[in-house]
Design a protein around this motif. Structure first.
Motif, PDB file in Angstrom:
ATOM      1  N   THR A 183      18.244 -42.494  16.955  1.00  0.00           N
ATOM      2  CA  THR A 183      18.349 -43.034  18.302  1.00  0.00           C
ATOM      3  C   THR A 183      18.480 -41.903  19.306  1.00  0.00           C
ATOM      4  O   THR A 183      18.690 -40.745  18.956  1.00  0.00           O
ATOM      5  CB  THR A 183      19.579 -43.957  18.435  1.00  0.00           C
ATOM      6  OG1 THR A 183      20.753 -43.175  18.195  1.00  0.00           O
ATOM      7  CG2 THR A 183      19.522 -45.102  17.439  1.00  0.00           C
ATOM      8  N   LEU A 184      18.384 -42.276  20.572  1.00  0.00           N
ATOM      9  CA  LEU A 184      18.563 -41.315  21.650  1.00  0.00           C
ATOM     10  C   LEU A 184      19.928 -40.645  21.567  1.00  0.00           C
ATOM     11  O   LEU A 184      20.068 -39.445  21.784  1.00  0.00           O
ATOM     12  CB  LEU A 184      18.398 -42.048  22.992  1.00  0.00           C
ATOM     13  CG  LEU A 184      18.677 -41.266  24.270  1.00  0.00           C
ATOM     14  CD1 LEU A 184      17.738 -40.084  24.383  1.00  0.00           C
ATOM     15  CD2 LEU A 184      18.529 -42.179  25.490  1.00  0.00           C
ATOM     16  N   CYS A 356      13.257 -35.310  27.863  1.00  0.00           N
ATOM     17  CA  CYS A 356      12.558 -36.336  28.635  1.00  0.00           C
ATOM     18  C   CYS A 356      12.525 -37.634  27.821  1.00  0.00           C
ATOM     19  O   CYS A 356      12.143 -37.634  26.655  1.00  0.00           O
ATOM     20  CB  CYS A 356      11.143 -35.883  28.965  1.00  0.00           C
ATOM     21  SG  CYS A 356      10.161 -37.113  29.870  1.00  0.00           S
ATOM     22  N   VAL A 357      12.933 -38.731  28.464  1.00  0.00           N
ATOM     23  CA  VAL A 357      12.908 -40.047  27.832  1.00  0.00           C
ATOM     24  C   VAL A 357      11.953 -40.928  28.622  1.00  0.00           C
ATOM     25  O   VAL A 357      12.090 -41.060  29.846  1.00  0.00           O
ATOM     26  CB  VAL A 357      14.313 -40.699  27.806  1.00  0.00           C
ATOM     27  CG1 VAL A 357      14.286 -41.975  26.980  1.00  0.00           C
ATOM     28  CG2 VAL A 357      15.343 -39.732  27.258  1.00  0.00           C
ATOM     29  N   VAL A 358      10.985 -41.532  27.942  1.00  0.00           N
ATOM     30  CA  VAL A 358       9.967 -42.326  28.619  1.00  0.00           C
ATOM     31  C   VAL A 358       9.812 -43.680  27.925  1.00  0.00           C
ATOM     32  O   VAL A 358      10.227 -43.863  26.785  1.00  0.00           O
ATOM     33  CB  VAL A 358       8.595 -41.604  28.633  1.00  0.00           C
ATOM     34  CG1 VAL A 358       8.680 -40.265  29.321  1.00  0.00           C
ATOM     35  CG2 VAL A 358       8.057 -41.433  27.215  1.00  0.00           C
ATOM     36  N   SER A 359       9.203 -44.595  28.626  1.00  0.00           N
ATOM     37  CA  SER A 359       8.849 -45.875  28.024  1.00  0.00           C
ATOM     38  C   SER A 359       7.550 -45.703  27.240  1.00  0.00           C
ATOM     39  O   SER A 359       6.808 -44.734  27.464  1.00  0.00           O
ATOM     40  CB  SER A 359       8.662 -46.931  29.113  1.00  0.00           C
ATOM     41  OG  SER A 359       7.525 -46.605  29.903  1.00  0.00           O
ATOM     42  N   ALA A 383       8.328 -25.257  14.780  1.00  0.00           N
ATOM     43  CA  ALA A 383       9.002 -25.661  16.009  1.00  0.00           C
ATOM     44  C   ALA A 383      10.217 -26.530  15.715  1.00  0.00           C
ATOM     45  O   ALA A 383      10.271 -27.226  14.702  1.00  0.00           O
ATOM     46  CB  ALA A 383       8.024 -26.415  16.917  1.00  0.00           C
ATOM     47  N   THR A 384      11.200 -26.463  16.606  1.00  0.00           N
ATOM     48  CA  THR A 384      12.377 -27.328  16.488  1.00  0.00           C
ATOM     49  C   THR A 384      12.039 -28.686  17.079  1.00  0.00           C
ATOM     50  O   THR A 384      11.685 -28.794  18.261  1.00  0.00           O
ATOM     51  CB  THR A 384      13.570 -26.710  17.233  1.00  0.00           C
ATOM     52  OG1 THR A 384      13.874 -25.436  16.658  1.00  0.00           O
ATOM     53  CG2 THR A 384      14.787 -27.612  17.133  1.00  0.00           C
ATOM     54  N   VAL A 385      12.123 -29.734  16.279  1.00  0.00           N
ATOM     55  CA  VAL A 385      11.759 -31.077  16.718  1.00  0.00           C
ATOM     56  C   VAL A 385      13.017 -31.934  16.755  1.00  0.00           C
ATOM     57  O   VAL A 385      13.756 -32.019  15.773  1.00  0.00           O
ATOM     58  CB  VAL A 385      10.719 -31.712  15.775  1.00  0.00           C
ATOM     59  CG1 VAL A 385      10.386 -33.129  16.219  1.00  0.00           C
ATOM     60  CG2 VAL A 385       9.451 -30.860  15.751  1.00  0.00           C
ATOM     61  N   LEU A 386      13.278 -32.559  17.899  1.00  0.00           N
ATOM     62  CA  LEU A 386      14.452 -33.407  18.044  1.00  0.00           C
ATOM     63  C   LEU A 386      14.229 -34.737  17.340  1.00  0.00           C
ATOM     64  O   LEU A 386      13.103 -35.140  17.061  1.00  0.00           O
ATOM     65  CB  LEU A 386      14.745 -33.658  19.523  1.00  0.00           C
ATOM     66  CG  LEU A 386      15.105 -32.437  20.382  1.00  0.00           C
ATOM     67  CD1 LEU A 386      15.420 -32.880  21.798  1.00  0.00           C
ATOM     68  CD2 LEU A 386      16.285 -31.689  19.796  1.00  0.00           C
ATOM     69  N   THR A 387      15.326 -35.430  17.073  1.00  0.00           N
ATOM     70  CA  THR A 387      15.252 -36.748  16.455  1.00  0.00           C
ATOM     71  C   THR A 387      14.502 -37.711  17.371  1.00  0.00           C
ATOM     72  O   THR A 387      14.866 -37.886  18.530  1.00  0.00           O
ATOM     73  CB  THR A 387      16.659 -37.293  16.193  1.00  0.00           C
ATOM     74  OG1 THR A 387      17.353 -36.376  15.351  1.00  0.00           O
ATOM     75  CG2 THR A 387      16.604 -38.661  15.539  1.00  0.00           C
TER      76      THR A 387
END
Length: 480
Positions: A183-184, A356-359, A383-387
């Motif tokens: 989740t975010l 950045c959070v988008v729809s 690269a570092t990739v976020l959840t």
């Protein structure tokens, strides 16, 4: 991690981007593309769920820490007296069933069996779980040698098969499901707190250096400077889910229901928390018309907008952006320069550690067609990739959330439906934390008036920033 599932999700997103960049009818089939994107995101979420692991620490020899001087086992957390140079202090000491860091695979399996048994018994009118009791009995018989005498002591001192002394209390397994990074919220640092009101000190400004001059007199001193400090006061609130289960449930049906119930409770709390992260507002009058806002049909049409609405628990990112005057009206268009202008709203905090959070609609319609965007198939394995990250632009990772609605007005607010517009949020994730008071607590009670068992799951935690109120640590772009 299921590599094939991950590769399939990445390829689906890459195909959507290819369509958006090359097709002359990019928007005509937007609904179908959003559906495909949601499928890809679900695959990524399921993949992160499967990859959850528990780190074992210490080995079987560490199990001795749960054995008291009398030879009995400490099953759950108890308060102990600890002698320190300043005197005796009371500390909480984990038991063998609720220690979040099990020593060995045997303890980890014991926690799971005891947790499953406790939860099944919770939604039974007359708790009777012979299958799980037998499973527990056989597992205890396989205990490591160093605690066998303590386990045997329990059986010698207790009538029955030994299951009676296992506490019928909910254990941490359900909370681990909630903590799975999908989740975010999982991209923010988590701070454990031990009271309802937390004072977080901060340094608004450090000292000011001056030029070191030549010594001209005996009483000459360096010029002094003043450090500016302040503190943020955070009030920890919580969320609750209430379930009614038929009191005729038997052990077999309880075991079958167990995985679904565990997952659903965690998902309900996750969804409500993420919705509040984005759309929460603590003002007396919520900025959105939440009494009519059943975002993406997630919450149902009735009972919305009251004083107990979950979107009143804490200040969300959209409302914070309005408070800080860092919103940006994009006028139904978004170019790469427009995106950077949105980042510019955050001033120096927009330079690094931005997210950045988008729809789904904004990602497909505006971001994927940009030449400057890099989807995961282009980012590279190093690269570092976020959840939950699906792409990045200008070095900023992009996360998709269904709780950025597609039904807002051109003001960026929801005022009753019919707007058909969406938006995006940029924020400095170092400025925002999850302050957690207590994990999931599940309690049950008999409701004789309805012939049902009531289950209530509660979680206490908020998202908040300790920055000064005027700090521009978030930006909201709307009218897209």
């Amino acid at each position: 991690m299921d590599v094939k599932k991950q590769e399939k999700a990445v390829q689906m997103i890459a195909d959507i981007r290819k369509h958006q960049q090359n097709s002359t009818e990019r928007v005509s089939d937007l609904t179908s593309q959003v559906k495909d994107l949601k499928h890809a995101l679900r695959l990524m979420q399921e993949n992160s769920l499967v990859s959850e692991t528990t780190v074992l620490s210490g080995g079987e020899s560490k199990l001795n820490r749960y054995v008291s001087k009398s030879g009995s086992i400490q099953w759950k957390t108890e308060q102990k007296n600890l002698q320190t140079p300043e005197g005796v202090v009371k500390v909480d000491q984990y038991g063998i069933l609720d220690d979040p860091n099990p020593s060995c695979s045997w303890q980890k399996e014991l926690q799971k069996i005891a947790s499953d048994r406790s939860l099944v018994r919770m939604f039974m009118l007359d708790p009777h779980t012979p299958q799980l009791d037998t499973k527990l009995f056989h597992h205890l018989k396989k205990a490591p040698k160093n605690i066998v005498p303590s386990i045997q002591k329990v059986f010698n001192d207790t009538s029955g098969n030994g299951a009676e002394w296992i506490p019928d209390e909910f254990q941490p397994d359900l909370y681990k499901t909630f903590q799975v990074e999908r989740t975010l919220a999982s991209n923010l640092a988590k701070v454990q707190v031990n009271r309802n009101t937390v004072l977080v000190p901060r340094m608004d400004r450090g000292g000011r250096p001056y030029k070191k001059g030549m010594l001209t007199s005996d009483d000459q001193k360096y010029t002094t400077s003043t450090v500016s400090t302040a503190q943020a006061s955070l009030s920890i609130t919580g969320m609750a889910c209430r379930y009614l289960i038929d009191d005729a449930a038997a052990e077999d049906s309880g075991i079958a229901l167990l995985p679904t119930l565990q997952r659903q409770i965690a998902m309900d709390l996750q969804d409500a928390f993420e919705d509040c992260m984005i759309n929460g507002d603590t003002a007396g009058t919520h900025q959105d018309t939440i009494s009519a806002w059943n975002i993406r049909s997630r919450w149902g049409a009735s009972g919305l907008g009251g004083t107990s609405d979950h979107r009143r628990c804490f200040l969300g990112l959209r409302a914070a952006s309005y408070d800080k005057s860092t919103t940006d009206d994009h006028g139904a268009a978004l170019t790469y320069d427009d995106f950077l202008a949105n980042v510019y709203k955050m001033a120096e905090l927009g330079v690094q550690d931005v997210m950045c959070v988008v729809s789904p609609e904004v990602l497909i319609k505006y971001l994927l067609p940009m030449d400057e965007i890099a989807t995961l198939d282009k980012v590279g394995p190093q690269a570092t990739v976020l959840t939950g990250q699906v792409a990045q632009i200008a070095g900023i990772p992009i996360i998709v959330s269904r709780f950025i609605g597609n039904d807002m007005q051109n003001t960026g607010l929801f005022t009753g439906g019919g707007g058909g517009l969406s938006g995006m949020i940029l924020f400095n994730k170092s400025s925002w934390n999850i302050y957690e008071r207590k994990g999931i607590l599940l309690e049950s009670d008999k409701n004789i008036g309805q012939g049902a068992i009531e289950l209530v799951a509660t979680y206490r935690g908020i998202m908040a920033s300790a920055d000064a109120a005027a700090t521009k640590n978030v930006s909201y772009g709307f009218n897209l």
